[in-house]
Design an enzyme around this catalytic site. Structure first.
Site, PDB file in Angstrom:
ATOM      1  N   GLU A  13      -6.291  69.970 -29.237  1.00  0.00           N
ATOM      2  CA  GLU A  13      -5.005  69.563 -28.678  1.00  0.00           C
ATOM      3  C   GLU A  13      -4.602  68.193 -29.205  1.00  0.00           C
ATOM      4  OE1 GLU A  13      -3.721  70.709 -24.509  1.00  0.00           O
ATOM      5  OE2 GLU A  13      -4.161  68.566 -24.281  1.00  0.00           O
ATOM      6  N   ASP A  33     -10.207  73.174 -17.784  1.00  0.00           N
ATOM      7  CA  ASP A  33     -10.418  72.638 -19.130  1.00  0.00           C
ATOM      8  C   ASP A  33     -11.014  73.694 -20.057  1.00  0.00           C
ATOM      9  OD1 ASP A  33      -9.652  69.760 -18.711  1.00  0.00           O
ATOM     10  OD2 ASP A  33     -11.205  69.953 -17.187  1.00  0.00           O
ATOM     11  N   ASP A  53     -10.237  71.083 -25.830  1.00  0.00           N
ATOM     12  CA  ASP A  53      -9.317  70.303 -25.007  1.00  0.00           C
ATOM     13  C   ASP A  53     -10.033  69.010 -24.637  1.00  0.00           C
ATOM     14  OD1 ASP A  53      -7.234  69.487 -23.321  1.00  0.00           O
ATOM     15  OD2 ASP A  53      -8.078  70.554 -21.604  1.00  0.00           O
TER      16      ASP A  53
END
Length: 177
Positions: free
Chosen positions: A71, A144, A11
């Site tokens: 992502e 995260d 991420d």
């Protein structure tokens, strides 16, 4: 049952880059390692990107990953934020490729939430809780970090679906022959 594969989920962010490594045999996934690369505020962006590239590459090699998921960029209201996110994502992609992952998979935040929680608009707390439950993990996860693990789980689910579809295709071809 398939041979286990190690998957790193990433991420990316310009302040924090979350990552998580799972091992999946196609049926079950288990926690391997996770963390968050904290990027110093006030440092030039180039130094932060170099930090993402270096640390993520070191982690990928240390954990001996086979595949990775990252992502995708989503539209921000602030163009400057979207640009910084895209740069962080680029540094992470380069680190994964240099660590030997030939084609990192890319998933939207909505798709990740759908795969992990069953609901594409799930909140961060829901994602974190489901990640912990799916991986039977009892310790607290940073947001995260949980997102990194969720990306790994999402990829494991998509791998399983792709393998099942390939098996059906092969069986259909054999039936026609």
């Amino acid at each position: 049952m398939n041979a286990p594969v190690r998957i790193m989920g990433v991420d990316p962010g310009s302040r924090f880059t979350g990552w998580g490594v799972i091992e999946s045999d196609g049926t079950e996934s288990r926690y391997v390692d996770s963390g968050c690369i904290a990027l110093a505020r006030g440092k030039p962006m180039g130094e932060r990107l170099a930090q993402i590239f270096t640390e993520l590459g070191d982690i990928a090699r240390r954990t001996r990953i086979d595949e990775a998921a990252i992502e995708t960029v989503f539209m921000h209201k602030n163009a400057q934020s979207a640009l910084k996110l895209g740069q962080a994502r680029g540094a992470a992609l380069c680190a994964l490729i240099m660590a030997g992952v030939t084609e990192p998979a890319e998933y939207s935040p909505r798709r990740v939430k759908q795969a992990v929680c069953g609901y594409g608009a799930a909140g961060k707390d829901q994602v974190s809780a489901m990640v912990a439950r799916l991986l039977d993990y009892d310790e607290e996860l940073a947001e995260d970090e949980a997102d990194g693990l969720a990306l790994g789980i999402c990829h494991a689910h998509h791998r399983r679906m792709a393998q099942a579809a390939e098996l059906v295709r092969i069986q259909e071809e054999e039936a026609v022959s």
